[in-house]
Design an enzyme around this catalytic site. Structure first.
Site: not given
Ligand SMILES: *Cc1c(COP(=O)(O)O)cnc(C)c1O
Length: 393
Positions: A58, A111, A183, A208
Site C-alpha cells: 500500500r 468528470y 486532470d 483511458k
Molecule cells: C474516467 C475519468 C475519471 C475517473 O477515472 P476512473 O479510472 O474511472 O476512476 C476522471 N477524469 C476523467 C476526465 C475521466 O475521463
C-alpha cells in the site's frame, strides 16, 4: 537506462527504472503484499525514510514504482503516485488539499464523480466550492476567495470540449497562493504537459489513453515539487487508494505504445470529425482539431495534437441518438474512452439520464449529443459504421 535527455518515445519505452534480476527486460510483477527487512536496523531505516527499501505494497511496490517513475518523467514532475482508479487519484488530491473552511474552484463540467464527491461528501466536511467555466479566465479571477486552496481544471472537458488556458489560469491562481491541479486524462502527456504550463499537480485516469486497452482501471498523480508529492502521497496511503502490482504491470505495458496509438486515433478522429461536419443529419461537431471549435487556436498553442474525443449533436434529439446507438456495429456502445477500440455513448439516455433535461441543457448536454471515442481501427470502417447507423434515423 538513463532516459533524462532522451526523446518522448524513448522515455515511453525505457523510463521507470527498477533493480533488474536475471536480465529481465520488462519490470517483473512483484505480487507481494509485504517485504521482509534484512534485520531490525534495516526495518527501522525503511520506516525512518533513511533507506529506499520497500515496506508494504500500500505504501510502495517496485512494479508500481517503475510505472510511477515513468509517469513522473513523462509529465516533467518530481514524482508519481499511482492509484487504484482515476477517482482514487482525484479523492487523494482533494483529501490532501481541502479541509474544514477551505474553498475549491472547479471547472463546472468536469468528470461527473470529480464534482459529485465534492458536492456529496466534501461538503459534509465543511469544504466550500464554486463551479465555473474555467475556460473564461474572468470567472476564475472572480471565484477565487481568501480561503481558496485549490483550482481544479479539466481540459478539454467531458463531453463539452471546453479548453482552459492552463498557463494563464495558473498565473491567476498563483497570485493568490492557490494550488493548481489539472486532470489531463483527455490529452495524456503525449499531447499536453500541465506542469510545464504552470500547474502544480497533474492527474490521470490511466483507464483511458495511458493504458489504452480497456482492460485496467487505474489512476496516477504527478506533482511538480517534493513537498506537494509528500502531502498527496500520505493521503493516498492513508486512504488506501494504491495501485496493485498487476494493474501497474499492464498499465506500464500499455504506456509504451501511447504515442503510436494516439497518433493513429487522432488521425482517425480528424477524418471522422470532418465526415460528421459535412453530414446533413448532424447539427454541430465539437472537436478541438476542427477550425470551427471555438478554442481551436488555444488548443493548437497548448496541446501538441487534438486527441480523439468528439462530441456531436444529432438533429432529431433523443430519438435520433437512440437510433444511432442501436444500429452501430463496429463502435461498442459503452462508457469510458481512449482505448484502441471505438466507443460510442449517448449521455441523455445513459450517463446523464438521471439529470433533469433542464440541468442537462444547462451543462451543455443536449438530447442529441453523442460522445464518440475514436479508436485505431481503419478510419473508413469507423465512418461507414456511423454512416449506416445515421441512415436509419
Ligand atoms: C474516467 C475519468 C475519471 C475517473 O477515472 P476512473 O479510472 O474511472 O476512476 C476522471 N477524469 C476523467 C476526465 C475521466 O475521463
Amino acid at each position: 537506462m538513463d532516459t533524462k535527455n532522451k526523446g518522448f518515445n524513448t522515455k515511453l519505452v525505457h523510463a521507470g527504472a527498477y533493480e533488474e534480476h536475471f536480465g529481465s527486460v520488462v519490470t517483473p510483477i512483484y505480487q507481494t503484499s509485504t517485504f521482509a527487512f534484512k534485520n531490525a536496523r534495516h526495518g527501522a531505516d525503511c520506516f525512518a525514510g533513511k533507506s529506499d527499501g520497500y515496506i508494504y505494497t500500500r505504501i510502495g511496490n517496485p512494479t508500481v514504482k517503475a510505472f510511477e517513475d515513468a509517469m513522473a518523467e513523462l509529465e516533467h514532475g518530481f514524482g508519481g503516485i499511482a492509484t487504484s482508479s482515476g477517482m482514487s487519484a482525484v479523492s487523494s488530491v482533494y483529501m490532501a488539499l481541502l479541509g474544514q473552511g477551505k474553498h475549491i474552484v472547479c471547472s463546472a463540467s468536469v468528470y461527473g464523480p470529480s464534482r459529485g464527491i465534492l458536492e456529496r461528501d466534501f461538503s459534509r466536511f465543511g469544504v466550500e466550492m464554486t463551479f465555473i467555466d474555467t475556460s473564461d479566465l474572468e470567472q476564475i479571477k472572480n471565484a477565487i476567495k481568501e480561503n481558496t486552496t485549490v483550482l481544479y481544471i479539466e481540459t478539454p472537458t467531458n463531453p463539452t470540449m471546453q479548453i482552459t488556458d492552463i498557463e494563464k489560469a495558473s498565473e491567476i491562481a498563483h497570485k493568490h497562493g492557490v494550488t493548481v491541479v489539472v486532470d489531463n486524462t483527455f490529452s495524456s502527456p503525449y499531447l499536453q504537459n500541465p506542469l510545464v504550463l504552470g500547474a502544480d499537480a497533474v492527474l490521470h485516469s490511466i483507464t483511458k489513453y495511458i493504458n489504452g486497452h480497456a482492460d485496467v482501471v487505474g489512476g496516477v498523480i504527478v506533482t511538480k515539487e517534493e513537498e506537494l508529492f509528500k502531502k498527496i502521497k500520505a493521503s493516498m496511503v492513508y486512504l488506501g487508494g494504491n495501485m496493485d502490482p498487476h494493474q501497474a504491470f499492464l498499465t506500464h505495458r500499455g504506456l509504451k505504445t501511447l504515442s503510436i496509438r494516439m497518433e493513429k486515433a487522432e488521425e482517425n478522429a480528424m477524418k471522422v470529425a470532418e465526415f460528421l461536419e459535412n453530414h446533413p443529419k448532424v447539427d454541430w461537431v465539437l472537436y478541438p482539431g476542427l477550425k470551427s471549435h471555438p478554442q481551436h487556436e488555444l488548443a493548437k498553442k497548448q496541446m501538441k495534437g487534438f486527441s480523439s474525443m468528439i462530441s456531436f449533436g444529432l438533429k432529431g434529439g433523443i430519438e435520433a441518438g437512440i437510433t444511432v446507438m442501436d444500429n452501430v456495429h463496429l463502435a461498442a456502445l459503452a462508457v469510458s474512452l481512449g482505448g484502441v477500440e471505438t466507443l460510442i455513448q449517448h449521455p441523455a439516455s445513459m450517463t446523464h439520464a438521471g439529470m433533469s433535461k433542464e440541468a442537462r441543457e444547462k451543462a451543455g448536454i443536449t438530447d442529441g449529443l453523442v460522445r464518440f471515442s475514436v479508436g485505431i481501427e481503419n478510419a473508413e470502417d469507423i465512418i461507414e459504421d456511423l454512416k449506416q447507423a445515421m441512415d436509419k434515423i
